[in-house]
Design an enzyme around this catalytic site. Structure first.
Site, PDB file in Angstrom:
ATOM      1  N   PHE A  65       0.701  -1.063   0.030  1.00  0.00           N
ATOM      2  CA  PHE A  65       0.047   0.047   0.012  1.00  0.00           C
ATOM      3  C   PHE A  65       0.826   1.265   0.080  1.00  0.00           C
ATOM      4  CE2 PHE A  65      -2.684   3.203   2.333  1.00  0.00           C
ATOM      5  CZ  PHE A  65      -3.747   3.336   1.218  1.00  0.00           C
ATOM      6  N   ASP A  66       0.511   2.420  -0.584  1.00  0.00           N
ATOM      7  CA  ASP A  66       1.202   3.633  -0.907  1.00  0.00           C
ATOM      8  C   ASP A  66       1.936   4.247   0.545  1.00  0.00           C
ATOM      9  OD1 ASP A  66      -0.874   4.920   0.053  1.00  0.00           O
ATOM     10  OD2 ASP A  66      -1.377   5.750  -1.842  1.00  0.00           O
TER      11      ASP A  66
ATOM     12  N   ASP B  39      -0.526  -6.672   6.898  1.00  0.00           N
ATOM     13  CA  ASP B  39      -1.046  -5.273   6.663  1.00  0.00           C
ATOM     14  C   ASP B  39      -2.741  -5.458   6.573  1.00  0.00           C
ATOM     15  OD1 ASP B  39      -2.173  -2.716   5.982  1.00  0.00           O
ATOM     16  OD2 ASP B  39      -0.827  -2.421   4.449  1.00  0.00           O
TER      17      ASP B  39
ATOM     18  N   ALA C  89      -5.717  -3.800   6.709  1.00  0.00           N
ATOM     19  CA  ALA C  89      -6.870  -3.042   6.704  1.00  0.00           C
ATOM     20  C   ALA C  89      -8.195  -3.909   6.208  1.00  0.00           C
ATOM     21  CB  ALA C  89      -6.509  -1.950   5.575  1.00  0.00           C
TER      22      ALA C  89
ATOM     23  N   LYS D 232     -11.258   0.860   7.864  1.00  0.00           N
ATOM     24  CA  LYS D 232     -11.688  -0.172   6.962  1.00  0.00           C
ATOM     25  C   LYS D 232     -12.657  -0.913   7.410  1.00  0.00           C
ATOM     26  CE  LYS D 232      -8.212   1.985   4.362  1.00  0.00           C
ATOM     27  NZ  LYS D 232      -6.865   2.153   4.761  1.00  0.00           N
TER      28      LYS D 232
ATOM     29  N   HIS E 277      -0.517  13.819  -6.145  1.00  0.00           N
ATOM     30  CA  HIS E 277      -2.150  13.517  -6.469  1.00  0.00           C
ATOM     31  C   HIS E 277      -3.212  14.197  -5.652  1.00  0.00           C
ATOM     32  CE1 HIS E 277      -0.835  10.380  -3.775  1.00  0.00           C
ATOM     33  NE2 HIS E 277      -1.915  10.066  -3.724  1.00  0.00           N
TER      34      HIS E 277
HETATM   35  C1  LIG Z   1      -5.590   2.699   4.358  1.00  0.00           C
HETATM   36  C2  LIG Z   1      -4.521   1.750   4.486  1.00  0.00           C
HETATM   37  C3  LIG Z   1      -3.227   1.676   5.014  1.00  0.00           C
HETATM   38  C4  LIG Z   1      -3.168   3.025   5.991  1.00  0.00           C
HETATM   39  O1  LIG Z   1      -4.015   3.217   6.937  1.00  0.00           O
HETATM   40  P1  LIG Z   1      -4.786   4.907   7.204  1.00  0.00           P
HETATM   41  O2  LIG Z   1      -5.465   4.500   8.366  1.00  0.00           O
HETATM   42  O3  LIG Z   1      -5.034   5.530   5.978  1.00  0.00           O
HETATM   43  O4  LIG Z   1      -3.526   5.705   7.766  1.00  0.00           O
HETATM   44  C5  LIG Z   1      -2.444   0.897   5.150  1.00  0.00           C
HETATM   45  N1  LIG Z   1      -2.501  -0.373   4.420  1.00  0.00           N
HETATM   46  C6  LIG Z   1      -3.744  -0.508   3.729  1.00  0.00           C
HETATM   47  C7  LIG Z   1      -3.852  -1.877   2.868  1.00  0.00           C
HETATM   48  C8  LIG Z   1      -4.499   0.662   3.763  1.00  0.00           C
HETATM   49  O5  LIG Z   1      -5.878   0.097   2.825  1.00  0.00           O
END
Ligand SMILES: *Cc1c(COP(=O)(O)O)cnc(C)c1O
Length: 458
Positions: free
Chosen positions: A124-125, A215, A217, A258, A450
């Site tokens: 993720f970015d 990760d 989310a 999320k 962006h």
């Molecule tokens: C949203 C997200 C993050 C970062 O989380 P924030 O709550 O926006 O700081 C990290 N990894 C993934 C896969 C995400 O979707």
């Protein structure tokens, strides 16, 4: 007749949204320099910019807000969150943070150093940002199938075990602090990782004595796809699958905005006491004391409740099938999307939608602006603007895929709204041959351009 699909909740509170005219939208988007982030929310009718922090909390979550404990240390809300993380994810130790990227910042402060390499499926970015900021490298080991949007593959988020083993075996062992698995894989289109693949990654990690970090989310949507698509798991509950997923990991970073269905919050889950102690130092420095870490007590309560609701099958079925419904309606119009539909969003393949637009004119951004002007629907570009410039040559990086992402907030819109979105994009598709010009950049920031870029129509 077979009974039709219906939402697993009813509505208790509503928020009005307003339609606008095409003339108004043309004016507003011009004033916003054709950057969808610059629009006021009141200028948007249906907002599919992101599913992050935009969900609707339940009656139980709101009631939990009322009994939050705002004590600085040792609040009951902390213990409620700790209990939920132990029960649902299985982690003994945890640290609350204000959101997901903060969890990354704290954990990576312990684990990642200059010159390191962090392999995983498409990072993720912000994850990549926190790795690169420490002068380390993120290596993408996603399976090749993920990059062909027309291909139907049940687990396009999977790691390619050969690619992964090559990275593990060809680098000095002290250079690889951990392997990261992102579930679902946002960057490849909200695509899931199979439980089998996660277990294979664990085996490789054990062979090379590495940690695995998840990760997390969208872990619950990932578990839903596992239940639906992985034969061995079809009779397991979502909560059983979730426990097995996390059993493959040593630690996790979570953006609770999320799948825990709160508007703000995050955490780190850990098994090892020593890691917890080390991370606690950074948590106190960057986030707050270890029993609140950047969150209010009421928010920790809502998060604990959200983790439970977010891992219920009925909720997930409503959620993921709504995204699939939008995907189906777009497919009916012949609109090209990343197949199969992801868990949280539909990724429209902008290059195939607008094949005659040159890549230098920002194809997915052009499509996003057209959809907004058509109907007041806001998506987001996942393409050349996001990919930014090469840090060394300063030339634009043109990604293989140009997407317009339509992310669906949880429990917010009805399928009538999805229908509206589908017809709006269908109308744009019908007049796609009239879209002959894109944009050029007037202003851009040196990094993460962006968000603040300003564009001019060609
Ligand atoms: C949203 C997200 C993050 C970062 O989380 P924030 O709550 O926006 O700081 C990290 N990894 C993934 C896969 C995400 O979707």
């Amino acid at each position: 007749m077979e009974l039709p699909f219906a939402e697993s909740y009813k509505i208790k509170m509503v928020e009005p949204i307003h339609r606008s005219t095409r003339e108004q939208r043309e004016q507003w988007i011009k004033e916003a320099h054709y950057n969808l982030f610059n629009l006021k929310s009141s200028q948007v009718f249906i907002d599919l910019l992101t599913d992050s922090g935009t969900g609707a909390m339940s009656d139980k979550q709101w009631s939990e807000m009322m009994i939050g404990d705002e004590s600085y240390a040792g609040a009951s809300s902390y213990f409620k969150m700790k209990g939920a993380i132990k029960k649902i994810l299985g982690f003994e130790y945890f640290l609350p943070t204000h959101q997901g990227r903060a969890a990354e910042n704290v954990l990576f402060s312990v684990l990642v150093k200059e010159g390191d390499i962090v392999p995983g499926n498409s990072h993720f970015d912000t994850t990549k940002g926190h790795i690169e900021y420490r002068k380390a490298k993120a290596v993408d080991c996603t399976i090749d199938e993920a990059f062909d949007t027309t291909l139907l593959h049940p687990f396009k988020g999977n790691l390619d075990l050969n690619k992964l083993e090559k990275v593990l075996s060809s680098n000095p062992t002290d250079k690889i602090p951990f392997i990261i698995i992102t579930v679902t894989c946002n960057s490849s289109g909200g695509q899931p990782v199979s439980l089998e693949n996660m277990k294979e990654v664990r085996k490789l990690a054990d062979k090379y004595n590495k940690m695995v970090v998840i990760d997390a989310a969208r872990f619950a949507e990932n578990a839903y796809f596992i239940k639906k698509r992985e034969k061995a798991c079809e009779n397991m509950s979502i909560k059983q699958i979730v426990l097995e997923m996390f059993a493959t990991a040593d630690a996790t970073t979570m953006s609770s905005k999320k799948d825990a269905i709160v508007n703000m919050g995050g955490f780190i889950g850990m098994r090892d006491e020593d890691l917890f102690r080390k991370a606690s130092v950074f948590n106190i420095m960057f986030e707050g004391f270890i029993t609140y870490g950047g969150m209010s007590g009421r928010d920790m309560n809502a998060l604990a409740q959200g983790l439970d609701e977010g891992t219920e099958f009925d909720f997930l079925e409503t959620r993921v099938e709504q995204v699939a419904y939008l995907g189906k309606r777009l497919r009916d119009f012949g609109i090209p999307i990343q197949e199969p539909a992801g868990g949280h969003a539909i990724f429209v393949d902008a290059k195939r939608f607008l094949p005659n637009l040159p890549k230098e004119e920002f194809i997915a951004q052009t499509l996003g602006v057209e959809l907004y002007i058509e109907a007041g629907v806001r998506g987001v570009e996942i393409g050349t603007l996001l990919a930014d410039r090469d840090p060394n040559t300063r030339l634009n990086r043109y990604p293989e895929l140009e997407f317009l992402r339509l992310a669906i907030p949880r429990r917010v819109y009805t399928n009538n709204h999805m229908e509206y979105v589908a017809i709006a994009l269908g109308n744009v598709f019908e007049r796609r041959n009239e879209i002959k010009k894109g944009f050029k950049i007037l202003y851009e920031a040196p990094i993460m351009r962006h968000f603040t870029v300003e564009l001019e129509k060609l």
